[in-house]
Every structure is written in C-alpha cells, then in structure tokens.
Design a protein around this motif. Structure first.
Motif, mmCIF file in Angstrom:
data_model
loop_
_atom_site.group_PDB
_atom_site.id
_atom_site.type_symbol
_atom_site.label_atom_id
_atom_site.label_comp_id
_atom_site.label_asym_id
_atom_site.label_seq_id
_atom_site.Cartn_x
_atom_site.Cartn_y
_atom_site.Cartn_z
ATOM 1 N N ASP A 114 45.425 44.831 41.956
ATOM 2 C CA ASP A 114 45.359 43.549 41.801
ATOM 3 C C ASP A 114 45.180 42.728 43.324
ATOM 4 N N SER A 120 48.225 47.382 38.349
ATOM 5 C CA SER A 120 48.787 46.929 37.027
ATOM 6 C C SER A 120 47.646 47.409 36.126
ATOM 7 N N SER A 122 44.839 46.598 33.173
ATOM 8 C CA SER A 122 44.024 45.467 33.105
ATOM 9 C C SER A 122 43.338 45.445 31.870
#
Length: 125
Positions: A114, A120, A122
C-alpha cells in the motif's frame, strides 16, 4: 476310501499360496517410496509417505499454490496450516507478494504494498 486327487486340498484345509497366505487373497501391496520434489496430488496424498532413505515426506502445494493440474511436490516439511481465504484489505506477508489467490467469492487477489508501506490483499480483477 476315496482316492486322493493330485493338487487337491483336503476337506477342511484352507489352500495357501507360496507365501503361506490364504490363496485368493493375493499379496499385500506395500506403499511405494516417494522422492523429494516429485509431483504429488495434495487432495489425494493427505498423509505422510516414506522416502527410500527412511525420511517421512509430505505432499505440499507448490510455492504459487496448487498448479493447474492440481499438483504439488513431496517435501520434508508438513504443509502449513490451511488458512481461511484472504479478504480484500486483509494483511499479507512479504512471502505472499505477487501471489495470486482467490477470495471466498472467487475473485483474484494479490498481495501488494500500500502507499503507506503496509502489505494487504488487493483485488486485481
């Protein structure tokens, strides 16, 4: 007195094969040895298997997950605990960067960094 027939089994006696096992049961199949790195099917090969040198090997998915043919590889370590499918926005590990996985709905996810530096999952569809 009845005459004996050559090769006949006397009444009440069980016929046995060359190994002494009852005839008709056949030999007991021994599991064949597997080799580190050899292809396996994680869905079918759920338990450990012996290697020629006595090591215990485990069928694990490949580094990118199970391949299109559903194959994995025999390894010396057991497979990692199965985790729930990742969710969009859920955190991931550096080893997951670039991996494509499916969320519970079947959409493709990838572990990306990020703008704030965190990793994370996505949606990449």
């Amino acid at each position: 007195m009845p005459s004996a027939v050559p090769g006949a089994t006397p009444a009440g006696a069980a016929a046995t094969g060359a190994s002494g096992a009852p005839a008709g049961l056949g030999p007991t199949a021994l599991p064949s040895a597997v080799f580190v790195g050899e292809a396996c099917a994680p869905e079918r090969n759920t338990g450990p298997a012996p290697a020629v040198n006595g090591l215990t090997l485990f069928c694990i998915p490949g580094p990118g997950g199970i391949t299109a043919g559903g194959l994995g590889r025999w390894a010396t370590r057991p497979p990692a605990a199965t985790q729930a499918s990742p969710q969009v926005g859920g955190s991931c590990q550096p080893g997951d960067v670039g991996r494509l996985v499916r969320d519970p709905g079947g959409r493709p996810l990838s572990c990306l960094r990020d703008p704030n530096g965190a990793l994370s999952w996505s949606d990449v569809s």
